[in-house]
Design a protein around this motif. Structure first.
Motif, PDB file in Angstrom:
ATOM      1  N   TYR A  88       0.896  -1.124  -0.113  1.00 13.77           N
ATOM      2  CA  TYR A  88      -0.316  -0.009  -0.069  1.00 13.77           C
ATOM      3  C   TYR A  88       0.991   1.132  -0.084  1.00 13.77           C
ATOM      4  O   TYR A  88       0.573   2.123  -0.689  1.00 13.77           O
ATOM      5  CB  TYR A  88      -0.776  -0.017   1.273  1.00 13.77           C
ATOM      6  CG  TYR A  88      -1.869   1.376   1.472  1.00 13.77           C
ATOM      7  CD1 TYR A  88      -2.784   1.507   0.424  1.00 13.77           C
ATOM      8  CD2 TYR A  88      -1.480   2.156   2.220  1.00 13.77           C
ATOM      9  CE1 TYR A  88      -3.534   2.584   0.565  1.00 13.77           C
ATOM     10  CE2 TYR A  88      -2.133   3.519   2.528  1.00 13.77           C
ATOM     11  CZ  TYR A  88      -3.005   3.642   1.662  1.00 13.77           C
ATOM     12  OH  TYR A  88      -3.747   4.743   1.820  1.00 13.77           O
ATOM     13  N   SER A  91       2.388   1.642  -3.573  1.00 17.54           N
ATOM     14  CA  SER A  91       1.496   1.983  -4.482  1.00 17.54           C
ATOM     15  C   SER A  91       1.133   3.656  -4.168  1.00 17.54           C
ATOM     16  O   SER A  91       0.918   4.293  -5.360  1.00 17.54           O
ATOM     17  CB  SER A  91       0.349   1.281  -4.474  1.00 17.54           C
ATOM     18  OG  SER A  91      -0.432   1.538  -3.418  1.00 17.54           O
ATOM     19  N   LYS A  92       1.104   4.060  -2.881  1.00 16.73           N
ATOM     20  CA  LYS A  92       0.724   5.348  -2.637  1.00 16.73           C
ATOM     21  C   LYS A  92       1.893   6.567  -3.119  1.00 16.73           C
ATOM     22  O   LYS A  92       1.488   7.406  -3.750  1.00 16.73           O
ATOM     23  CB  LYS A  92       0.588   5.786  -1.110  1.00 16.73           C
ATOM     24  CG  LYS A  92      -0.055   6.930  -0.965  1.00 16.73           C
ATOM     25  CD  LYS A  92      -0.171   6.971   0.698  1.00 16.73           C
ATOM     26  CE  LYS A  92      -0.706   8.321   1.240  1.00 16.73           C
ATOM     27  NZ  LYS A  92      -0.892   8.070   2.826  1.00 16.73           N
ATOM     28  N   ASP A  95       2.205   6.689  -7.097  1.00 15.15           N
ATOM     29  CA  ASP A  95       0.851   7.572  -7.600  1.00 15.15           C
ATOM     30  C   ASP A  95       1.004   9.030  -7.368  1.00 15.15           C
ATOM     31  O   ASP A  95       0.581   9.779  -7.867  1.00 15.15           O
ATOM     32  CB  ASP A  95      -0.427   7.309  -6.873  1.00 15.15           C
ATOM     33  CG  ASP A  95      -1.067   5.836  -7.084  1.00 15.15           C
ATOM     34  OD1 ASP A  95      -0.311   5.286  -8.053  1.00 15.15           O
ATOM     35  OD2 ASP A  95      -1.568   5.220  -6.327  1.00 15.15           O
ATOM     36  N   ARG A  96       2.106   9.326  -6.794  1.00  9.86           N
ATOM     37  CA  ARG A  96       2.495  10.786  -6.619  1.00  9.86           C
ATOM     38  C   ARG A  96       3.132  11.490  -8.096  1.00  9.86           C
ATOM     39  O   ARG A  96       3.593  10.662  -8.687  1.00  9.86           O
ATOM     40  CB  ARG A  96       3.486  11.203  -5.519  1.00  9.86           C
ATOM     41  CG  ARG A  96       2.756  10.860  -4.187  1.00  9.86           C
ATOM     42  CD  ARG A  96       3.847  11.332  -2.873  1.00  9.86           C
ATOM     43  NE  ARG A  96       3.231  11.073  -1.769  1.00  9.86           N
ATOM     44  CZ  ARG A  96       3.934  11.258  -0.639  1.00  9.86           C
ATOM     45  NH1 ARG A  96       5.125  11.701  -0.690  1.00  9.86           N
ATOM     46  NH2 ARG A  96       3.452  11.122   0.475  1.00  9.86           N
TER      47      ARG A  96
END
Length: 214
Positions: A88, A91-92, A95-96
């Motif tokens: 998690y 992936s976070k 995504d930036r």
């Protein structure tokens, strides 16, 4: 002043999170992985006594809050949970925006280095967690397979020494009555054998006995 206070609070929260993540990764790197490596080596060594000891260590039960589980299940649950958390986080951060991560939006160099270092740390932790999760899944399956086959072998060895009782008389098939054709064939065979014996006896008589009979 409020902005300064708010910024200091956020930095303290972020520092606490990083300290927690660092402690978790140290727990996996210095405790979870070495124990798993030792148990896996014992399972794959090929020595029956050491393999049994490894299976016994893996199935030692413990209880937390009224829940009972084995050592293997505990470490497997911890590694799966840690891998999900690292996935998690990875992936976070992926995504930036790349401009925000690599300083293309006019950020100072220190911020650019901080984002790069954070991304690399998260990727490193993700690979460590994946390795730990895979290691304990392999241990779980090998220990379960060994326990099952050893139990089946012991059952076969115990059953091989036991003498099987004879079947009951009621289970045996009853002899069937001979058919008429079989009876006639048997009588013909007896008559033919008796006639053959008589012919042989006549041929074996001496000439003197044959003269007397004449």
């Amino acid at each position: 002043a409020e902005e300064v206070v708010g910024g200091g609070r956020e930095r303290r929260i972020e520092a606490g999170r990083q300290a927690g993540r660092s402690g978790q990764m140290k727990f996996e790197a210095y405790f979870v992985l070495p124990i798993g490596g030792v148990i896996l080596v014992l399972l794959l060594c090929g020595i029956r006594r050491l393999q049994r000891m490894a299976v016994w260590l893996g199935h030692v039960s413990m209880s937390i809050g009224g829940f009972r589980f084995s050592v293997i299940h505990f470490f497997l649950f911890v590694t799966i949970l840690s891998f999900a958390a690292r996935s998690y986080a990875l992936s976070k951060i992926q995504d930036r925006s790349k401009d925000q991560m690599y300083g293309r939006a006019g950020l100072p160099v220190e911020f650019d280095d901080r984002y790069r270092g954070k991304e690399w740390r998260i990727e490193r932790n993700w690979w460590i967690c994946l390795f730990a999760c895979t290691l304990w899944m392999i241990i779980w399956r090998i220990a379960s397979t060994f326990s099952y086959f050893w139990h089946e072998i012991e059952k076969l060895e115990e059953g091989g020494h036991e003498e099987k009782p004879p079947p009951p008389q009621s289970a045996l098939p009853k002899p069937s009555a001979p058919a008429k054709n079989e009876i006639e064939l048997t009588e013909r065979k007896k008559a033919a054998s008796e006639a053959q014996k008589g012919d042989v006896a006549e041929e074996q008589q001496t000439p003197a006995e044959s003269k007397k009979q004449q």
